[in-house]
Design a protein around this motif. Structure first.
Motif, PDB file in Angstrom:
ATOM      1  N   ASP A  99     -52.071-116.559  83.544  1.00 31.12           N
ATOM      2  CA  ASP A  99     -53.142-116.596  84.553  1.00 31.12           C
ATOM      3  C   ASP A  99     -54.250-115.614  84.176  1.00 31.12           C
ATOM      4  O   ASP A  99     -55.439-115.922  84.286  1.00 31.12           O
ATOM      5  N   GLY A 100     -53.847-114.411  83.731  1.00 25.48           N
ATOM      6  CA  GLY A 100     -54.832-113.412  83.344  1.00 25.48           C
ATOM      7  C   GLY A 100     -55.681-113.864  82.170  1.00 25.48           C
ATOM      8  O   GLY A 100     -56.900-113.646  82.152  1.00 25.48           O
ATOM      9  N   LEU A 101     -55.051-114.517  81.210  1.00 19.66           N
ATOM     10  CA  LEU A 101     -55.773-115.005  80.038  1.00 19.66           C
ATOM     11  C   LEU A 101     -56.722-116.136  80.424  1.00 19.66           C
ATOM     12  O   LEU A 101     -57.861-116.205  79.933  1.00 19.66           O
ATOM     13  N   SER A 102     -56.265-117.023  81.305  1.00 20.52           N
ATOM     14  CA  SER A 102     -57.101-118.138  81.760  1.00 20.52           C
ATOM     15  C   SER A 102     -58.349-117.624  82.459  1.00 20.52           C
ATOM     16  O   SER A 102     -59.474-118.069  82.170  1.00 20.52           O
ATOM     17  N   ILE A 103     -58.146-116.700  83.388  1.00 21.18           N
ATOM     18  CA  ILE A 103     -59.262-116.175  84.173  1.00 21.18           C
ATOM     19  C   ILE A 103     -60.118-115.227  83.342  1.00 21.18           C
ATOM     20  O   ILE A 103     -61.359-115.287  83.360  1.00 21.18           O
ATOM     21  N   GLY A 104     -59.470-114.344  82.588  1.00 16.19           N
ATOM     22  CA  GLY A 104     -60.203-113.348  81.807  1.00 16.19           C
ATOM     23  C   GLY A 104     -61.102-113.975  80.753  1.00 16.19           C
ATOM     24  O   GLY A 104     -62.227-113.508  80.527  1.00 16.19           O
ATOM     25  N   SER A 105     -60.631-115.032  80.111  1.00 18.63           N
ATOM     26  CA  SER A 105     -61.450-115.678  79.072  1.00 18.63           C
ATOM     27  C   SER A 105     -62.684-116.323  79.691  1.00 18.63           C
ATOM     28  O   SER A 105     -63.766-116.318  79.089  1.00 18.63           O
ATOM     29  N   ILE A 106     -62.558-116.878  80.905  1.00 18.55           N
ATOM     30  CA  ILE A 106     -63.722-117.481  81.562  1.00 18.55           C
ATOM     31  C   ILE A 106     -64.709-116.387  81.986  1.00 18.55           C
ATOM     32  O   ILE A 106     -65.927-116.557  81.871  1.00 18.55           O
ATOM     33  N   ILE A 107     -64.192-115.255  82.464  1.00 20.35           N
ATOM     34  CA  ILE A 107     -65.073-114.136  82.821  1.00 20.35           C
ATOM     35  C   ILE A 107     -65.904-113.709  81.612  1.00 20.35           C
ATOM     36  O   ILE A 107     -67.124-113.482  81.709  1.00 20.35           O
ATOM     37  N   ALA A 142     -59.690-120.022  76.155  1.00 22.05           N
ATOM     38  CA  ALA A 142     -59.854-120.549  77.511  1.00 22.05           C
ATOM     39  C   ALA A 142     -59.334-121.979  77.608  1.00 22.05           C
ATOM     40  O   ALA A 142     -58.718-122.367  78.610  1.00 22.05           O
ATOM     41  N   ALA A 143     -59.573-122.787  76.570  1.00 21.65           N
ATOM     42  CA  ALA A 143     -59.106-124.175  76.572  1.00 21.65           C
ATOM     43  C   ALA A 143     -57.587-124.244  76.567  1.00 21.65           C
ATOM     44  O   ALA A 143     -56.984-124.974  77.373  1.00 21.65           O
ATOM     45  N   VAL A 144     -56.969-123.490  75.689  1.00 23.11           N
ATOM     46  CA  VAL A 144     -55.506-123.518  75.572  1.00 23.11           C
ATOM     47  C   VAL A 144     -54.857-122.941  76.825  1.00 23.11           C
ATOM     48  O   VAL A 144     -53.909-123.517  77.377  1.00 23.11           O
ATOM     49  N   ALA A 145     -55.347-121.794  77.289  1.00 25.60           N
ATOM     50  CA  ALA A 145     -54.731-121.147  78.450  1.00 25.60           C
ATOM     51  C   ALA A 145     -54.863-122.004  79.702  1.00 25.60           C
ATOM     52  O   ALA A 145     -53.885-122.200  80.442  1.00 25.60           O
ATOM     53  N   ASN A 146     -56.053-122.544  79.948  1.00 22.65           N
ATOM     54  CA  ASN A 146     -56.235-123.361  81.144  1.00 22.65           C
ATOM     55  C   ASN A 146     -55.550-124.714  81.018  1.00 22.65           C
ATOM     56  O   ASN A 146     -55.083-125.271  82.017  1.00 22.65           O
ATOM     57  N   GLY A 147     -55.470-125.240  79.782  1.00 28.11           N
ATOM     58  CA  GLY A 147     -54.731-126.479  79.576  1.00 28.11           C
ATOM     59  C   GLY A 147     -53.236-126.289  79.791  1.00 28.11           C
ATOM     60  O   GLY A 147     -52.569-127.127  80.414  1.00 28.11           O
ATOM     61  N   TRP A 148     -52.692-125.197  79.272  1.00 25.66           N
ATOM     62  CA  TRP A 148     -51.268-124.885  79.444  1.00 25.66           C
ATOM     63  C   TRP A 148     -50.965-124.682  80.933  1.00 25.66           C
ATOM     64  O   TRP A 148     -49.968-125.207  81.455  1.00 25.66           O
ATOM     65  N   ARG A 149     -51.811-123.951  81.598  1.00 25.86           N
ATOM     66  CA  ARG A 149     -51.676-123.726  83.040  1.00 25.86           C
ATOM     67  C   ARG A 149     -51.633-125.068  83.784  1.00 25.86           C
ATOM     68  O   ARG A 149     -50.781-125.299  84.639  1.00 25.86           O
ATOM     69  N   MET A 165     -64.091-126.458  77.775  1.00 22.03           N
ATOM     70  CA  MET A 165     -63.884-125.371  76.824  1.00 22.03           C
ATOM     71  C   MET A 165     -63.717-125.905  75.403  1.00 22.03           C
ATOM     72  O   MET A 165     -64.174-125.285  74.438  1.00 22.03           O
ATOM     73  N   VAL A 166     -63.060-127.058  75.273  1.00 22.26           N
ATOM     74  CA  VAL A 166     -62.951-127.692  73.953  1.00 22.26           C
ATOM     75  C   VAL A 166     -64.337-128.065  73.431  1.00 22.26           C
ATOM     76  O   VAL A 166     -64.663-127.837  72.255  1.00 22.26           O
ATOM     77  N   ALA A 167     -65.163-128.634  74.312  1.00 21.81           N
ATOM     78  CA  ALA A 167     -66.529-128.985  73.917  1.00 21.81           C
ATOM     79  C   ALA A 167     -67.323-127.736  73.519  1.00 21.81           C
ATOM     80  O   ALA A 167     -68.108-127.763  72.559  1.00 21.81           O
ATOM     81  N   LEU A 168     -67.097-126.646  74.241  1.00 17.29           N
ATOM     82  CA  LEU A 168     -67.774-125.386  73.914  1.00 17.29           C
ATOM     83  C   LEU A 168     -67.320-124.876  72.547  1.00 17.29           C
ATOM     84  O   LEU A 168     -68.120-124.365  71.750  1.00 17.29           O
ATOM     85  N   PHE A 169     -66.031-125.023  72.262  1.00 16.82           N
ATOM     86  CA  PHE A 169     -65.505-124.640  70.952  1.00 16.82           C
ATOM     87  C   PHE A 169     -66.135-125.482  69.847  1.00 16.82           C
ATOM     88  O   PHE A 169     -66.566-124.950  68.808  1.00 16.82           O
ATOM     89  N   LEU A 170     -66.224-126.790  70.064  1.00 11.39           N
ATOM     90  CA  LEU A 170     -66.812-127.676  69.059  1.00 11.39           C
ATOM     91  C   LEU A 170     -68.292-127.359  68.845  1.00 11.39           C
ATOM     92  O   LEU A 170     -68.801-127.437  67.724  1.00 11.39           O
ATOM     93  N   PHE A 171     -68.977-126.961  69.905  1.00 12.65           N
ATOM     94  CA  PHE A 171     -70.374-126.536  69.773  1.00 12.65           C
ATOM     95  C   PHE A 171     -70.465-125.260  68.933  1.00 12.65           C
ATOM     96  O   PHE A 171     -71.353-125.127  68.083  1.00 12.65           O
ATOM     97  N   SER A 172     -69.553-124.345  69.154  1.00 16.13           N
ATOM     98  CA  SER A 172     -69.610-123.050  68.460  1.00 16.13           C
ATOM     99  C   SER A 172     -69.380-123.187  66.960  1.00 16.13           C
ATOM    100  O   SER A 172     -69.876-122.373  66.179  1.00 16.13           O
ATOM    101  N   ILE A 173     -68.616-124.215  66.548  1.00 18.68           N
ATOM    102  CA  ILE A 173     -68.354-124.396  65.116  1.00 18.68           C
ATOM    103  C   ILE A 173     -69.283-125.446  64.502  1.00 18.68           C
ATOM    104  O   ILE A 173     -69.090-125.849  63.340  1.00 18.68           O
ATOM    105  N   GLY A 174     -70.260-125.907  65.294  1.00 16.19           N
ATOM    106  CA  GLY A 174     -71.271-126.799  64.757  1.00 16.19           C
ATOM    107  C   GLY A 174     -70.935-128.271  64.776  1.00 16.19           C
ATOM    108  O   GLY A 174     -71.672-129.087  64.196  1.00 16.19           O
ATOM    109  N   TRP A 175     -69.845-128.652  65.432  1.00 17.44           N
ATOM    110  CA  TRP A 175     -69.469-130.069  65.481  1.00 17.44           C
ATOM    111  C   TRP A 175     -70.175-130.824  66.601  1.00 17.44           C
ATOM    112  O   TRP A 175     -70.182-132.045  66.613  1.00 17.44           O
TER     113      TRP A 175
END
Length: 400
Positions: A218-226, A251-258, A287-297
């Motif tokens: 929960d902390g990782l899910s919330i903290g990564s979004i903060i 954020a993608a993995v933590a919130n997806g797992w949650r 968050m996955v889309a944000l990750f893909l944006f960050s790596i240029g995809w």
């Protein structure tokens, strides 16, 4: 004052002003339909329209602070009564709160000729009053666990102020970055509240046995979004792409797992539940889309932002307000059958808004238009059935 006098005073208040969800759910949803319809019309047949802040700013700002903030404040000021046992804001005080929200919408829509500071202060008043109204019952009973929503509302107000300031001073990038930060902040509110209510509702209404929370998850899910709220305000392109990639992936993995621990498989025959689950799924998807944006995809941040706004915010709000309205007007938690279509329409709207421009950029205009039509249809179903519930007294004769 006796209980009889208290009851008489409560029942003398017009139903629309008996609890915050009533005017803010009604006003927020109706406004979203008007704003989305107008935006789709403007996008499909552009004309010379220069609102306060410009069209792009107006669209982003009003969906976040005209629609999203209204529902968030309405939900929190309704829930805090249940959380603390302190009577919620109502009557004249609620009228002031609702009027401050409406004032902001009117000033931004028609106040382009007014001094900018007048528009800004009028718009900011709503979140300030909402934060004060939220703080009072929490502090009164020392329920510190729920005090976090007060700084969240104040930070949302600060982001609104920075967006106004950027608009008024020609700092377009700052104005848009503040809106991006607000988008992630509303996603944070959804993550916090969703983590509380979705597994609870699912366990109560299905055969799902609720799993105990994993504190660090929960902390990782919330903290990564903060952290991403801060990055969004700084500017996605202003931070190292590796940092954005790591945080968005976490954020993608933590919130997806949650999400996977909340028993979605037990909800498929219960629209009031699966609508919550599938709406929340747009947070890890964003968050996955944000990750893909960050790596240029992905070439645009828009896909991630619309996962959060149309999918998570639009879907979760429709699912939650249809449930909250039933419960707080004394009805069984059985939405009208046609609401199932509403839940489907808003989720399909998110898919069209995200995938059509993302996969077929030449069809972006169609993606916007189709998503807008589906959004308006979904919320029209809500208003058709629920507006009378919001406008008339509880069916069980109780105040609220």
């Amino acid at each position: 004052m006796s209980n009889v006098d208290n009851m008489s005073a409560a029942m003398a208040i017009p139903p629309i002003l008996r609890l915050a969800f009533r005017p803010l759910f009604l006003g927020g949803t109706l406004f979203s339909m008007i704003a989305i319809a107008w935006w789709a019309y403007f996008w499909s047949a552009p004309f010379d329209w220069q609102p306060y802040g410009g069209p792009i700013w107006w669209h982003g700002h009003e969906m976040l602070f005209g629609f999203g903030a209204a529902i968030v404040v309405g939900f929190l000021l309704t829930a805090v009564q249940s959380w603390t046992g302190v009577p919620g804001v109502k009557g004249n005080k609620l009228a002031v709160l609702a009027s401050s929200w409406l004032l902001g919408r009117l000033l931004i829509a028609f106040g382009a000729s007014l001094p900018g500071w007048v528009v800004m202060l009028g718009d900011l008043s709503f979140l300030l009053i909402g934060a004060i109204a939220m703080a009072y019952p929490v502090i009164k009973v020392k329920q510190w666990r729920n005090l976090m929503f007060v700084p969240i509302l104040l930070v949302l107000m600060l982001l609104n102020a920075m967006s106004h300031w950027g608009t008024l001073n020609g700092r377009t990038v700052l104005a848009l970055n503040a809106l991006h930060g607000a988008t992630l902040l509303i996603a944070l509110v959804i993550a916090i509240i969703g983590g509380r209510v979705i597994p609870f509702f699912t366990a109560n209404a299905s055969s799902y046995t609720r799993l105990p929370n994993i504190g660090w998850l929960d902390g990782l899910s919330i903290g990564s979004i903060i952290a991403l709220v801060l990055i969004a305000f700084i500017g996605f392109s202003e931070v190292p792409s590796a940092l954005l990639a790591v945080l968005s992936l976490v954020a993608a993995v933590a919130n997806g797992w949650r999400f996977l621990r909340w028993g979605v498989g037990h909800t498929l025959k219960i629209p009031l539940l699966w609508s919550l689950h599938f709406s929340y799924l747009f947070i890890p998807a964003g968050m996955v889309a944000l990750f893909l944006f960050s790596i240029g995809w992905l070439g645009s941040i828009s896909i991630a932002l619309h996962c959060f706004t149309v999918g998570a915010m639009g879907g979760m709000i429709l699912a939650m307000i249809s449930r909250v309205t039933l419960g707080h007007t004394g009805r069984k938690l059985q939405p009208p059958k046609l609401m199932t279509l509403g839940y489907i329409l808003i989720l399909v709207a998110a898919v069209f808004r995200v995938l059509l421009p993302g996969l077929f950029p030449s069809f972006t205009q169609w993606g916007i238009l189709i998503a807008a039509i589906l959004w308006v249809a979904a919320y029209a179903i809500y208003l058709f059935y629920y507006a009378p519930m919001l406008l008339y007294p509880r069916v069980d004769g109780r105040p609220g």
